[in-house]
Design a protein around this motif. Sequence first.
Motif, PDB file in Angstrom:
ATOM      1  N   UNK A  57     -13.573  38.129  59.827  1.00 14.53           N
ATOM      2  CA  UNK A  57     -14.875  37.465  59.804  1.00 14.53           C
ATOM      3  C   UNK A  57     -15.424  37.394  58.380  1.00 14.53           C
ATOM      4  N   UNK A  58     -15.367  38.507  57.656  1.00 15.91           N
ATOM      5  CA  UNK A  58     -15.868  38.547  56.275  1.00 15.91           C
ATOM      6  C   UNK A  58     -15.039  37.629  55.383  1.00 15.91           C
ATOM      7  N   UNK A  59     -13.731  37.617  55.593  1.00 10.86           N
ATOM      8  CA  UNK A  59     -12.858  36.742  54.797  1.00 10.86           C
ATOM      9  C   UNK A  59     -13.218  35.275  55.012  1.00 10.86           C
ATOM     10  N   UNK A  60     -13.409  34.860  56.264  1.00 11.11           N
ATOM     11  CA  UNK A  60     -13.776  33.477  56.542  1.00 11.11           C
ATOM     12  C   UNK A  60     -15.131  33.122  55.962  1.00 11.11           C
ATOM     13  N   UNK A  61     -16.095  34.048  56.055  1.00 12.31           N
ATOM     14  CA  UNK A  61     -17.408  33.780  55.463  1.00 12.31           C
ATOM     15  C   UNK A  61     -17.291  33.602  53.944  1.00 12.31           C
ATOM     16  N   UNK A  62     -16.473  34.412  53.315  1.00  9.71           N
ATOM     17  CA  UNK A  62     -16.285  34.281  51.862  1.00  9.71           C
ATOM     18  C   UNK A  62     -15.628  32.945  51.518  1.00  9.71           C
ATOM     19  N   UNK A  63     -14.620  32.559  52.274  1.00 11.42           N
ATOM     20  CA  UNK A  63     -13.933  31.281  52.028  1.00 11.42           C
ATOM     21  C   UNK A  63     -14.907  30.116  52.189  1.00 11.42           C
ATOM     22  N   UNK A  64     -15.698  30.146  53.244  1.00 12.21           N
ATOM     23  CA  UNK A  64     -16.650  29.060  53.501  1.00 12.21           C
ATOM     24  C   UNK A  64     -17.723  29.009  52.420  1.00 12.21           C
ATOM     25  N   UNK A  65     -18.213  30.169  51.987  1.00 11.29           N
ATOM     26  CA  UNK A  65     -19.238  30.201  50.938  1.00 11.29           C
ATOM     27  C   UNK A  65     -18.696  29.618  49.636  1.00 11.29           C
ATOM     28  N   UNK A  66     -17.478  29.997  49.269  1.00  9.95           N
ATOM     29  CA  UNK A  66     -16.878  29.478  48.034  1.00  9.95           C
ATOM     30  C   UNK A  66     -16.647  27.980  48.137  1.00  9.95           C
ATOM     31  N   UNK A  67     -16.165  27.516  49.281  1.00 12.74           N
ATOM     32  CA  UNK A  67     -15.949  26.074  49.455  1.00 12.74           C
ATOM     33  C   UNK A  67     -17.254  25.293  49.428  1.00 12.74           C
ATOM     34  N   UNK A  68     -18.284  25.806  50.098  1.00 14.87           N
ATOM     35  CA  UNK A  68     -19.593  25.121  50.084  1.00 14.87           C
ATOM     36  C   UNK A  68     -20.109  24.968  48.658  1.00 14.87           C
ATOM     37  N   UNK A  69     -20.152  26.072  47.950  1.00 14.02           N
ATOM     38  CA  UNK A  69     -20.676  26.021  46.582  1.00 14.02           C
ATOM     39  C   UNK A  69     -19.750  25.263  45.646  1.00 14.02           C
ATOM     40  N   UNK A  70     -18.445  25.450  45.797  1.00 10.95           N
ATOM     41  CA  UNK A  70     -17.481  24.778  44.925  1.00 10.95           C
ATOM     42  C   UNK A  70     -17.507  23.267  45.071  1.00 10.95           C
ATOM     43  N   UNK A  71     -17.513  22.790  46.308  1.00 10.76           N
ATOM     44  CA  UNK A  71     -17.547  21.340  46.523  1.00 10.76           C
ATOM     45  C   UNK A  71     -18.878  20.738  46.094  1.00 10.76           C
ATOM     46  N   UNK A  72     -19.965  21.457  46.330  1.00 12.99           N
ATOM     47  CA  UNK A  72     -21.269  20.959  45.886  1.00 12.99           C
ATOM     48  C   UNK A  72     -21.331  20.890  44.359  1.00 12.99           C
ATOM     49  N   UNK A  73     -20.797  21.902  43.699  1.00 12.40           N
ATOM     50  CA  UNK A  73     -20.768  21.906  42.240  1.00 12.40           C
ATOM     51  C   UNK A  73     -19.883  20.781  41.699  1.00 12.40           C
ATOM     52  N   UNK A  74     -18.741  20.566  42.330  1.00 14.28           N
ATOM     53  CA  UNK A  74     -17.851  19.481  41.912  1.00 14.28           C
ATOM     54  C   UNK A  74     -18.544  18.127  42.064  1.00 14.28           C
ATOM     55  N   UNK A  75     -19.219  17.920  43.192  1.00 15.23           N
ATOM     56  CA  UNK A  75     -19.958  16.676  43.387  1.00 15.23           C
ATOM     57  C   UNK A  75     -21.040  16.513  42.329  1.00 15.23           C
ATOM     58  N   UNK A  76     -21.759  17.588  42.069  1.00 19.39           N
ATOM     59  CA  UNK A  76     -22.815  17.557  41.059  1.00 19.39           C
ATOM     60  C   UNK A  76     -22.254  17.180  39.694  1.00 19.39           C
TER      61      UNK A  76
END
Length: 83
Positions: A57-76
């Motif tokens: 559960x913690x691993x998936x939350x970490x993966x999702x958090x990194x993807x959310x922020x990473x993709x948003x930063x890339x778009x920005x």
Amino acid sequence: MIRRQFEKTDKMPLKIIVWPAVASLLYGIIALGLNAARILDGPYFFLKVYEQSAVVIVTWFAIIAVLCLGLALLYYKLKWRRR
């Protein structure tokens, strides 16, 4: 150039990308709590607390958090880079 008249041309602050990620993670935390209380089942496999370990559960939350922020930063960066 017609497209530009419908878009905001002012550069948005970088911190604005954090709020959608916070909303997604807050949803995940609430759903996780509801799954733990057996009020909700799912809706995603990584939220089912009685079917997997806490590490998964913690691993998936970490993966999702990194993807959310990473993709948003890339778009920005792609949208607001200096031209």
